[in-house]
Design an enzyme around this catalytic site. Structure first.
Site, mmCIF file in Angstrom:
data_model
loop_
_atom_site.group_PDB
_atom_site.id
_atom_site.type_symbol
_atom_site.label_atom_id
_atom_site.label_comp_id
_atom_site.label_asym_id
_atom_site.label_seq_id
_atom_site.Cartn_x
_atom_site.Cartn_y
_atom_site.Cartn_z
ATOM 1 N N GLY A 280 0.882 -1.317 0.041
ATOM 2 C CA GLY A 280 -0.036 0.066 -0.132
ATOM 3 C C GLY A 280 0.988 1.236 -0.159
ATOM 4 O O GLY A 280 1.924 1.424 0.498
ATOM 5 N N PRO A 281 0.318 2.244 -0.712
ATOM 6 C CA PRO A 281 -0.764 2.462 -1.664
ATOM 7 C C PRO A 281 -0.811 1.956 -2.899
ATOM 8 O O PRO A 281 -1.762 1.880 -3.688
ATOM 9 C CB PRO A 281 -1.331 4.023 -1.418
ATOM 10 C CG PRO A 281 0.064 4.569 -1.556
ATOM 11 C CD PRO A 281 1.199 3.648 -0.482
ATOM 12 N N GLU A 303 -0.810 -6.356 1.413
ATOM 13 C CA GLU A 303 -1.032 -5.043 2.113
ATOM 14 C C GLU A 303 -2.099 -5.706 3.358
ATOM 15 O O GLU A 303 -3.131 -6.321 3.431
ATOM 16 C CB GLU A 303 -1.736 -4.239 1.404
ATOM 17 C CG GLU A 303 -2.442 -2.893 2.055
ATOM 18 C CD GLU A 303 -1.367 -2.353 3.166
ATOM 19 O OE1 GLU A 303 -1.699 -2.108 4.270
ATOM 20 O OE2 GLU A 303 -0.298 -2.143 2.406
ATOM 21 N N CYS A 399 12.011 4.706 3.304
ATOM 22 C CA CYS A 399 12.081 6.349 2.817
ATOM 23 C C CYS A 399 12.435 7.159 3.936
ATOM 24 O O CYS A 399 11.832 7.909 4.366
ATOM 25 C CB CYS A 399 10.588 6.799 2.465
ATOM 26 S SG CYS A 399 10.501 8.266 1.850
#
Length: 461
Positions: A280-281, A303, A399
């Site tokens: 996801g997403p 997910e 990230c």
């Protein structure tokens, strides 16, 4: 009849609709833990704001949230009592006013008056005098002058100074310095890049759209990814038919690059079954599915949250092939060991690499969040390695540049296993400079214009 009769009073001015919208969005973000981009986009759609009004509202919201810590330091010198004693709705009004005065080209007289009018409309006449007095005091100095007055001296406390001057919590400044291996000019450049609003970057999903189509729609080619295009001047990407149909999407170039690296890793034998373990997403899922479809393969996307699984399905709607979206826990595979040829483990993380596009996150995250996520990250990477076949490859992606979420996780998992090795990922992105010392890769906003994505490539032996 008295002159003070309501009949003889001048009608109250209505607040500026754009500032009012911005204030309501900020309140929803700060009081309800909303995501600024989602709340703002919905508000703009609901009020049918576009063009200059939408751009002004976006800067009001994103800028106020981005510089919140700096404005709080300035307001603390401008209010006669501790900020903690102010009502949250009043503090958000003062922050919104400070942003217009210190970081936007708004006439100070107009900015103060508009904020006083907005105060009357939103929280009452009794607070308008305080807002007027405080913002007039703020307007008497420039941002640089205020920073010189409220920040620790640069020579005495570098990280404390940068925290105020560059609007980042001190612990994040220290984390970035550690990740960069420097506390000099490059740290300054990174913090500045974090405060620049990101460009709208598109991905042309291979086999479905090409860059020429996006260029004809007003975009320019990206710097690094073969699928990237940048939408010039912002605007609504949904107006582009390739985006609205799902043949293209909005995706940071760093996210594209880590998917490209996984897809480009050399592989002997079968290459038809790919897995996105934390899907996801679904942006990376869609790019990987488009690539594997061209190799007559399929993607399985996993997910745990049903509503996010629906977002993955939506992202995959235009991609041909029998791709699967499973609602489940990636740490508890329902498939046999070694089922896949390539696996992406883009694990949940602090998101410190995406502070450009999520300005509120810097004030929400804490060092404790990093430690709480660490066990989950290790379990997901362990599951990813178990899910790939011998000879297959895993991309561990975060990230964030925080060492505790990046290389440290990889080192810890590989130390417990004898069936996986770390490979040099840098040759998989030819032409992209400054990828780090290797064998893993670190992208940076100030060097690559991307989110600060981390990638480690692991091969199961």
């Amino acid at each position: 009849m008295s002159d003070r009769s309501p009949r003889n009073r001048a009608p109250q001015r209505r607040p500026d609709k754009v500032r009012q919208l911005a204030y309501k969005v900020i309140r929803q973000v700060t009081s309800e833990d909303g995501y600024a981009n989602l709340v703002l986009n919905k508000a703009l759609r609901d009020q049918r704001l576009g063009g200059r009004d939408a751009a002004f509202a976006t800067e009001l919201v994103q800028g106020t949230l981005r510089w919140q810590g700096t404005y709080d330091a300035i307001l603390a010198r401008s209010v006669s009592r501790p900020l903690a004693e102010l009502d949250p709705e009043l503090l958000d009004l003062l922050r919104l006013g400070a942003h217009q005065l210190l970081n936007m080209r708004v006439d100070s007289y107009a900015a103060v008056n508009e904020m006083v009018t907005l105060t009357r409309a939103e929280i009452g006449q009794s607070r308008s005098g305080l807002v007027n007095a405080v913002l007039r005091k703020v307007s008497q100095r420039s941002l640089d002058q205020w920073i010189a007055a409220v920040a620790p001296a640069l020579d005495d406390d570098l990280f404390g100074h940068l925290a105020v001057a560059k609007a980042h919590p001190r612990w994040i400044v220290e984390t970035f310095a550690d990740a960069l291996g420097t506390d000099g000019d490059e740290l300054d450049e990174l913090l500045d890049a974090d405060n620049d609003p990101p460009r709208v970057t598109l991905v042309a999903r291979p086999g479905l759209a090409d860059l020429d189509e996006l260029v004809e729609a007003g975009a320019t080619r990206g710097r690094w990814s073969p699928y990237a295009a940048v939408l010039q001047g912002g605007g609504d990407p949904g107006r582009i038919s390739a985006v609205s149909s799902g043949r293209a999407g909005v995706q940071d170039e760093g996210s594209q690059l880590v998917a490209v690296a996984l897809a480009s890793a050399p592989l002997e034998g079968s290459d038809a079954k790919w897995l996105d373990l934390c899907a996801g997403p679904g942006g990376k899922s869609a790019l990987l599915a488009a690539i594997v479809s061209q190799r007559d393969g399929v993607l399985t996307a996993v997910e745990p949250q049903p509503h996010r699984a629906e977002l993955v399905r939506s992202n995959l709607r235009a991609v041909p092939g029998d791709h699967q979206v499973l609602v489940g826990d990636g740490t508890k595979p329902t498939w046999p060991e070694g089922s896949f040829d390539r696996v992406l483990a883009d694990v949940p993380c602090s998101g410190l690499g995406a502070l450009r596009r999520r300005p509120e996150a810097r004030w929400r995250r804490t060092p404790e969040d990093v430690e709480e996520l660490r066990p989950l990250q290790e379990r997901l990477l362990d599951s990813a390695i178990t899910s790939v076949r011998p000879g297959g490859v895993v991309a561990y992606v975060t990230c964030t540049p925080h060492p505790r979420e990046a290389g440290s996780v990889v080192d810890a998992v590989l130390a417990r296993r004898s069936d996986a090795v770390l490979e040099d990922a840098r040759p998989l992105l030819p032409g992209v400079p400054a990828l780090g010392k290797g064998p893993d890769i670190q992208l940076w906003p100030h060097l690559h214009g991307t989110d600060a994505m981390y990638l480690a490539l692991i091969r199961r032996t």
